[in-house]
Design a protein around this motif. Structure first.
Motif, mmCIF file in Angstrom:
data_model
loop_
_atom_site.group_PDB
_atom_site.id
_atom_site.type_symbol
_atom_site.label_atom_id
_atom_site.label_comp_id
_atom_site.label_asym_id
_atom_site.label_seq_id
_atom_site.Cartn_x
_atom_site.Cartn_y
_atom_site.Cartn_z
ATOM 1 N N LEU A 151 0.567 -1.236 -0.281
ATOM 2 C CA LEU A 151 -0.361 0.052 -0.123
ATOM 3 C C LEU A 151 1.184 1.031 0.079
ATOM 4 O O LEU A 151 2.145 1.334 0.836
ATOM 5 C CB LEU A 151 -1.465 -0.161 1.164
ATOM 6 C CG LEU A 151 -2.157 -1.411 1.211
ATOM 7 C CD1 LEU A 151 -2.153 -0.916 2.299
ATOM 8 C CD2 LEU A 151 -2.834 -1.548 -0.013
ATOM 9 N N ASP A 152 0.230 1.775 -1.424
ATOM 10 C CA ASP A 152 2.193 3.410 -1.727
ATOM 11 C C ASP A 152 1.942 4.187 0.079
ATOM 12 O O ASP A 152 0.872 4.894 0.342
ATOM 13 C CB ASP A 152 1.297 3.866 -2.668
ATOM 14 C CG ASP A 152 2.125 5.077 -3.266
ATOM 15 O OD1 ASP A 152 3.502 4.904 -2.665
ATOM 16 O OD2 ASP A 152 1.583 5.622 -3.665
ATOM 17 N N LYS A 155 0.352 7.563 -0.446
ATOM 18 C CA LYS A 155 -0.321 8.476 -0.158
ATOM 19 C C LYS A 155 -0.873 8.562 1.439
ATOM 20 O O LYS A 155 -0.859 7.403 2.294
ATOM 21 C CB LYS A 155 -1.674 7.101 -0.948
ATOM 22 C CG LYS A 155 -1.393 7.014 -2.581
ATOM 23 C CD LYS A 155 -2.865 5.953 -3.098
ATOM 24 C CE LYS A 155 -2.818 5.818 -4.868
ATOM 25 N NZ LYS A 155 -1.347 5.832 -4.915
ATOM 26 N N TYR A 213 -2.569 5.767 3.340
ATOM 27 C CA TYR A 213 -1.478 4.652 3.965
ATOM 28 C C TYR A 213 -0.263 4.409 4.541
ATOM 29 O O TYR A 213 0.213 4.350 4.916
ATOM 30 C CB TYR A 213 -1.397 3.918 2.420
ATOM 31 C CG TYR A 213 -1.976 3.252 1.907
ATOM 32 C CD1 TYR A 213 -3.405 2.759 2.576
ATOM 33 C CD2 TYR A 213 -2.682 3.513 0.255
ATOM 34 C CE1 TYR A 213 -4.330 2.103 1.786
ATOM 35 C CE2 TYR A 213 -3.656 2.824 -0.498
ATOM 36 C CZ TYR A 213 -4.398 2.212 0.242
ATOM 37 O OH TYR A 213 -5.689 2.217 -0.223
ATOM 38 N N THR A 220 2.748 4.127 -8.147
ATOM 39 C CA THR A 220 2.025 4.563 -7.070
ATOM 40 C C THR A 220 0.929 4.442 -6.913
ATOM 41 O O THR A 220 -0.560 4.472 -6.372
ATOM 42 C CB THR A 220 1.551 6.150 -6.938
ATOM 43 O OG1 THR A 220 1.398 6.322 -8.068
ATOM 44 C CG2 THR A 220 2.755 6.424 -6.590
ATOM 45 N N LYS A 221 0.469 2.821 -7.774
ATOM 46 C CA LYS A 221 -0.966 1.763 -8.126
ATOM 47 C C LYS A 221 -1.412 1.887 -6.232
ATOM 48 O O LYS A 221 -1.283 1.834 -5.354
ATOM 49 C CB LYS A 221 -0.705 0.917 -8.881
ATOM 50 C CG LYS A 221 -0.599 0.836 -10.380
ATOM 51 C CD LYS A 221 -0.967 -0.183 -10.999
ATOM 52 C CE LYS A 221 -0.588 0.096 -12.244
ATOM 53 N NZ LYS A 221 0.731 0.205 -12.369
ATOM 54 N N ASP A 222 -2.853 2.141 -6.690
ATOM 55 C CA ASP A 222 -3.674 2.238 -5.195
ATOM 56 C C ASP A 222 -3.721 0.314 -5.382
ATOM 57 O O ASP A 222 -4.955 0.138 -6.152
ATOM 58 C CB ASP A 222 -4.953 2.441 -5.084
ATOM 59 C CG ASP A 222 -5.217 3.059 -4.029
ATOM 60 O OD1 ASP A 222 -4.808 1.872 -2.953
ATOM 61 O OD2 ASP A 222 -5.967 3.338 -3.533
ATOM 62 N N ASP A 240 -12.327 1.104 -0.141
ATOM 63 C CA ASP A 240 -11.992 2.371 0.867
ATOM 64 C C ASP A 240 -11.888 1.874 1.859
ATOM 65 O O ASP A 240 -12.918 0.637 2.720
ATOM 66 C CB ASP A 240 -13.030 3.578 0.273
ATOM 67 C CG ASP A 240 -12.107 4.484 -0.037
ATOM 68 O OD1 ASP A 240 -10.415 4.352 -0.642
ATOM 69 O OD2 ASP A 240 -12.703 5.614 -0.693
ATOM 70 N N TYR A 274 -7.302 -7.407 -3.073
ATOM 71 C CA TYR A 274 -6.393 -6.064 -3.255
ATOM 72 C C TYR A 274 -6.565 -6.443 -4.990
ATOM 73 O O TYR A 274 -6.635 -7.488 -5.306
ATOM 74 C CB TYR A 274 -5.228 -6.725 -3.056
ATOM 75 C CG TYR A 274 -4.963 -6.852 -1.699
ATOM 76 C CD1 TYR A 274 -4.444 -5.299 -1.061
ATOM 77 C CD2 TYR A 274 -5.162 -7.524 -0.869
ATOM 78 C CE1 TYR A 274 -5.451 -5.075 0.202
ATOM 79 C CE2 TYR A 274 -5.228 -7.332 1.081
ATOM 80 C CZ TYR A 274 -5.917 -5.837 1.331
ATOM 81 O OH TYR A 274 -5.625 -5.860 2.646
#
Ligand code: ZN
Length: 231
Positions: free
Chosen positions: A83-84, A87, A90, A113-115, A120, A134
């Motif tokens: 998890l980046d 962000k 995260y 930086t893909k989520d 959510d 995921y």
């Protein structure tokens, strides 16, 4: 040959994170007063890197290849945050063991930086621990080999009835794992051309053993000197 275990066991990481000598850095990383790339974070990162590398049997968690580790920079592998960490939502997982693994430079670049979380989560919840939650296979929660098969020449495919088939497909497609088999083909072509030359010489073995031995020795000598430049 093993490509590492299907799920990464990161239970050891807690011990490192709770070590008294890392206490200030760990709390600094969590409250944002220490940057992940700061010199102060290096001893913790280095210790995590070595332990994570061992836990993943030296392999990248996404492509399962062994990065060529250059100890001068460690630039070919990364301590990966699934998890980046850049962000906001995260940042609190910057030192969570479930969020740490080792990836090679190429996979790290593809992931950017893909989520990775599909749903959510609010700021008090922990991310799901079940399979299939995921965008890519989660290193700890999705079993890599229940989902992806790696065949000779680094050919990746999704397993029949893979429990997290969509995540496996996203990983293969977005990490561009298909390109790896093309690189391997080029390497193999170099090696095959040496084998072909040797085989051709061997056909004359009976007629002229001495000269054939010399020729084979010369081909192998040249291969030793030259092939490494091309693969
Ligand atoms: Zn990789």
């Amino acid at each position: 040959m093993s490509f590492g275990s299907g799920k990464l066991d990161v239970s050891f990481a807690q011990e490192i994170l709770e070590d008294e000598k890392h206490k200030d850095v760990v709390s600094g990383l969590l409250d944002g007063s220490v940057n992940w790339y700061a010199e102060a974070a290096k001893p913790l990162k280095d210790e995590l890197r070595v332990a994570l590398r061992q836990a993943s049997e030296e392999r990248c968690v996404y492509c399962r290849r062994i990065p060529v580790v250059d100890p001068r920079t460690n630039a070919s592998e990364h301590v990966e945050h699934f998890l980046d960490k850049s962000k906001e939502k995260y940042k609190r997982f910057i030192v969570s063991p479930f969020n740490l693994s080792i990836s090679c430079n190429s996979c790290n670049i593809q992931k950017k930086t893909k989520d990775m979380l599909l749903a959510d989560i609010d700021e008090n919840s922990i991310p799901p621990t079940q399979c299939g939650q995921y965008h890519w296979l989660h290193p700890c929660y999705d079993d890599y080999f229940e989902n992806i098969q790696i065949d000779k020449g680094w050919v990746y495919s999704i397993k029949h009835q893979a429990p997290a088939a969509a995540a496996a497909k996203n990983l293969i497609d977005e990490c561009r794992l298909i390109v790896i088999s093309e690189i391997e083909e080029r390497k193999n072509a170099e090696v095959d051309s040496v084998f072909d030359e040797v085989l051709e010489c061997m056909l004359n073995w009976k007629d002229d053993p001495n000269s054939t031995a010399e020729k084979v020795s010369s081909i192998m000598g040249r291969a030793r000197e030259e092939v490494w430049k091309n693969i």
